[in-house]
Design an enzyme around this catalytic site. Sequence first.
Site, PDB file in Angstrom:
ATOM      1  N   HIS A  32      49.437  35.425  44.558  1.00 41.34           N
ATOM      2  CA  HIS A  32      50.036  36.598  43.917  1.00 41.34           C
ATOM      3  C   HIS A  32      50.897  37.372  44.889  1.00 41.34           C
ATOM      4  O   HIS A  32      50.479  37.660  45.999  1.00 41.34           O
ATOM      5  CB  HIS A  32      48.942  37.532  43.382  1.00 41.34           C
ATOM      6  CG  HIS A  32      48.136  36.918  42.292  1.00 41.34           C
ATOM      7  ND1 HIS A  32      48.689  36.456  41.127  1.00 41.34           N
ATOM      8  CD2 HIS A  32      46.835  36.655  42.208  1.00 41.34           C
ATOM      9  CE1 HIS A  32      47.752  35.953  40.365  1.00 41.34           C
ATOM     10  NE2 HIS A  32      46.605  36.045  40.997  1.00 41.34           N
ATOM     11  N   TYR A  49      45.415  47.223  37.687  1.00 43.62           N
ATOM     12  CA  TYR A  49      44.463  48.318  37.867  1.00 43.62           C
ATOM     13  C   TYR A  49      44.892  49.443  36.930  1.00 43.62           C
ATOM     14  O   TYR A  49      45.979  50.004  37.114  1.00 43.62           O
ATOM     15  CB  TYR A  49      44.489  48.812  39.313  1.00 43.62           C
ATOM     16  CG  TYR A  49      43.908  47.837  40.327  1.00 43.62           C
ATOM     17  CD1 TYR A  49      44.611  46.714  40.747  1.00 43.62           C
ATOM     18  CD2 TYR A  49      42.639  48.043  40.863  1.00 43.62           C
ATOM     19  CE1 TYR A  49      44.076  45.826  41.666  1.00 43.62           C
ATOM     20  CE2 TYR A  49      42.089  47.166  41.789  1.00 43.62           C
ATOM     21  CZ  TYR A  49      42.811  46.062  42.189  1.00 43.62           C
ATOM     22  OH  TYR A  49      42.270  45.180  43.104  1.00 43.62           O
ATOM     23  N   LYS A  72      37.802  44.097  48.935  1.00 44.61           N
ATOM     24  CA  LYS A  72      37.711  43.906  50.379  1.00 44.61           C
ATOM     25  C   LYS A  72      36.406  43.313  50.907  1.00 44.61           C
ATOM     26  O   LYS A  72      36.363  42.858  52.057  1.00 44.61           O
ATOM     27  CB  LYS A  72      37.906  45.263  51.086  1.00 44.61           C
ATOM     28  CG  LYS A  72      39.299  45.797  50.999  1.00 44.61           C
ATOM     29  CD  LYS A  72      40.230  45.001  51.879  1.00 44.61           C
ATOM     30  CE  LYS A  72      41.675  45.320  51.655  1.00 44.61           C
ATOM     31  NZ  LYS A  72      42.534  44.181  51.600  1.00 44.61           N
ATOM     32  N   PRO A  91      34.206  47.792  45.071  1.00 47.06           N
ATOM     33  CA  PRO A  91      35.084  46.632  44.918  1.00 47.06           C
ATOM     34  C   PRO A  91      36.546  46.943  44.565  1.00 47.06           C
ATOM     35  O   PRO A  91      37.364  46.023  44.485  1.00 47.06           O
ATOM     36  CB  PRO A  91      34.417  45.823  43.792  1.00 47.06           C
ATOM     37  CG  PRO A  91      33.564  46.790  43.061  1.00 47.06           C
ATOM     38  CD  PRO A  91      33.168  47.855  44.030  1.00 47.06           C
TER      39      PRO A  91
END
Length: 392
Positions: free
Chosen positions: A72, A201, A297, A293
Amino acid sequence: MRTQVGIIGAGPAGLMLSHLLHLEGIESVVLEAHTRQYVEERVRAGVLEQATVDLMVETGLGARLKQEGLLHNGIKLSFGGCRHRIDFRDLTPGRTITVYAQQEILKDLIQARLDSGGQIHFDVSAVSLHGLDTAAPVIRYRAGGDSREIHCDFLAGCDGSHGVSRTSIPAGALAVFERTYPFAWLGILAEAPPASEEPIYSHHQQGFALFSMRSPKITRLYLQCAPDEDLDQWPDSRIWEALRTRHATSDGWRPVEGPILQKGITGMRSFVVEPMQFGRLFLAGDAAHIVPPTGAKGMNLAIADVRVLARGLAEFYASGRKDLLDQYSATCLRRVWKVQRFSWWMTSMLHRFDAEDGFEYRRQLAELDYVTGSRAASMSLAENYVGLPMDY
Ligand code: FAD
Ligand code: PHB
């Protein structure tokens, strides 16, 4: 039994450490409380930083990752009915992320270790650690009804947030720093082709939602929920409705729906212990720190720790010098705190903390507007998301 490094936990940290040590000619034994099948099927992380991918490739674990991993070049942030792209390739010097499931990495690592004669003992119980502050620490455990012992030069506590390693350290030797959040994530895997090529997101009045994927046929989705959420209250229809609502944008985009294959609740915590070492026991990964989350990471940080540890152990066995081992905790913690900051920041920007707090809601929208509108702010998000350079 005797080995050079006794490793507790066959997660990403423990298995990668064993693999890196093997490449340096250092022997290790990995002990794992669950079965191989359980470890290889547990659905968890998915986003790999560039450095994690590079390490896999450089150490001979890249074949399936290169074939099946989804590269991505960016992510999308959705708020106020609009979606905005953060273009990693443009904002960082050509760096990207790859979606490749944690359990696939574990399958690759387990196979590589077993192919080169590595020892991983699954399904062990009653693991206890002894002589941590001596030069000859010992692990005791039970396997197949027998009590066993492994005498080691060093121990690596890679047994996650609920393991025995951290709790074997005497009270008072560690300082604990933590934040809890008033929400959790309800995560699903769905048999549906991903409707977006990149993770999304979404900030929404009803709470955060995340769109991600695992393969061209499988979508991974998350919804902010209460920390004590009852999964029984979330029939599939309610999950899809919440996902449609929270991801809604004015262009009419919506996730492709399909049968839900798996559902689970993930807690949210920021947690660090200092130092990440006691005597001959070194803590790595979730055993030493947990991040929420939202920054994707946790696994990357676990891998970063064991890179540092493997270098320290390699120096010790090559020259007898302990300089790098003595610096282990300080070296890791510099990165850990930067990653904690980023994960906390992403979490704070995207989740609803208090449904009544209109000030907070507007501040978040302003922050998202700034982050997506300012090249400097987008660049800061991008360089953290693709992974800060390893600065050791
Ligand atoms: P673990 O993976 O927890 O491994 C520890 C191992 O030790 C386990 O196999 C456990 O069974 C074993 N163990 C425990 N106790 C004992 C004992 N007493 N004796 C022997 N063995 C023991 N991270 C990312 O980087 N990117 C993401 O996109 C991302 N998404 C996530 C999504 C979800 C839903 C969750 C839950 C996590 C996510 N994470 C993500 C975090 C990531 O999964 C963890 O940070 C990572 O698994 C940490 O690896 P570890 O090896 O330190 O610990
Ligand atoms: C995932 O694909 O599981 C995932 C993606 C991004 C995150 C967390 C999890 O921030």
